[in-house]
Design an enzyme around this catalytic site. Structure first.
Site, PDB file in Angstrom:
ATOM      1  CG  ASN A 112      22.510  52.444  35.125  1.00  0.00           C
ATOM      2  OD1 ASN A 112      23.388  52.599  34.085  1.00  0.00           O
ATOM      3  ND2 ASN A 112      22.417  51.412  35.873  1.00  0.00           N
ATOM      4  CG  HIS A 129      24.891  60.194  33.801  1.00  0.00           C
ATOM      5  ND1 HIS A 129      25.374  59.274  32.966  1.00  0.00           N
ATOM      6  CD2 HIS A 129      25.931  61.173  33.787  1.00  0.00           C
ATOM      7  CE1 HIS A 129      26.667  59.517  32.590  1.00  0.00           C
ATOM      8  NE2 HIS A 129      27.015  60.448  33.351  1.00  0.00           N
ATOM      9  CB  CYS A 137       9.667  73.675  32.759  1.00  0.00           C
ATOM     10  SG  CYS A 137       9.521  75.221  31.900  1.00  0.00           S
ATOM     11  CB  CYS A 140       9.106  78.239  35.131  1.00  0.00           C
ATOM     12  SG  CYS A 140       8.286  76.823  35.026  1.00  0.00           S
ATOM     13  NE  ARG A 255      28.149  38.328  30.964  1.00  0.00           N
ATOM     14  CZ  ARG A 255      28.732  37.299  31.060  1.00  0.00           C
ATOM     15  NH1 ARG A 255      30.006  36.926  30.441  1.00  0.00           N
ATOM     16  NH2 ARG A 255      28.074  36.203  31.962  1.00  0.00           N
TER      17      ARG A 255
END
Length: 282
Positions: A112, A129, A137, A140, A255
């Site tokens: 998540n 992630h 950016c 830079c 589930r």
């Protein structure tokens, strides 16, 4: 249709099974997915059958190479951000944080990008992630809080203020049928470069340091527990596969179907929050 009493009995049974399993495996590697955060109001990507519930997300290549795709992404992010920012930890997050504080897993790995594990009190979290609450950016490398971009986006796109739409996963909103051509994407105030949320897009590799840290944590474990993930994305599934190849027991609390159903040693289809609250140390 399942009655409330039957649902409660099912949850109690799942919690007891998980508690028994955990007593046999004191060092558990934990991987969480989107199903952990659905009770916080953040939608899941997939249904219980493991299939996508909406159009596939933007790829890294399209975001970087196509101004129209980038404008569409930032428009959806601008509209969806307020609801995402209001999300609060739920019972699953607090149960995992409490367990860690009572000698549970030293590290927690999550797919998540919502930061809710940390807000619940978990420490040493590996955000596989990335995190949506920060932007970077691409030219830079400068970073800034995602919240700080909201006012800039509003000033540059006043016609989009107050637009209502259904919340979608990862902090954006469903805005089908709208014209994004006039939406102004944010640029780095330092160099004018492309800004991107600091999350791993589809088509982009998970940073090696995070993968290495996660595998090091797995090597210290004697079992693996997956919570709220279908494992359909390889970045998470590889840890389940590695655990079984190493001979470690694999428990799934989710589930619906998962990619690892055929290699799991325990599969529990039950509510994540209720089951964890009942199974983990108080």
């Amino acid at each position: 249709m399942t009655s409330p009493a039957e649902t409660d009995r099912h949850a109690a049974l799942a919690a007891q099974q998980l508690a028994d399993w955990l007593r046999e495996h004191p060092r558990v590697f934990v991987l969480t997915g989107a199903g952990v955060s659905t009770d916080s109001g953040l939608p899941n990507y997939r249904g219980e059958d493991g299939r996508w519930q909406r159009k596939p997300p933007v790829t890294y290549q399209a975001f970087v190479g196509e101004p129209a795709t980038r404008a569409r992404y930032w428009a959806r992010s601008f509209v969806g951000w307020p609801a995402f920012a209001r999300a609060r930890p739920n019972a699953a997050h607090t149960a995992l944080a409490r367990w860690q504080a009572h000698g549970g897993p030293a590290r927690l790995v999550t797919q998540n990008v919502d930061g809710l594990h940390q807000r619940a009190g978990s420490t040493e979290v590996i955000d596989l992630h990335g995190r949506l609450d920060e932007a970077v950016c691409l030219d830079c490398g400068a970073r800034r809080p995602r919240e700080a971009l909201q006012d800039r986006l509003a000033a540059q796109n006043p016609d989009w203020i107050g637009l209502q739409a259904r919340t979608a996963p990862d902090g954006d909103a469903d805005l089908e049928g709208l014209d994004f051509a006039g939406f102004v994407s944010p640029q780095c105030e330092r160099c004018g470069g492309l800004l991107k949320p600091d999350v791993v897009f589809f088509g982009e590799n998970v940073p090696r340091a995070r993968v290495t840290a996660a595998f090091e944590a797995l090597q210290q474990a004697d079992a693996m527990l997956v919570v709220g993930s279908s494992l359909m994305v390889y970045s998470g599934y590889r840890f389940a596969r590695a655990a079984r190849e190493a001979g470690l027991p694999l428990a799934l609390l989710n589930r619906g179907v998962t990619r690892a159903d055929d290699i799991a040693t325990l599969k529990l289809e039950a509510d994540c929050g209720a089951t964890l609250q009942a199974a983990l140390p108080a």
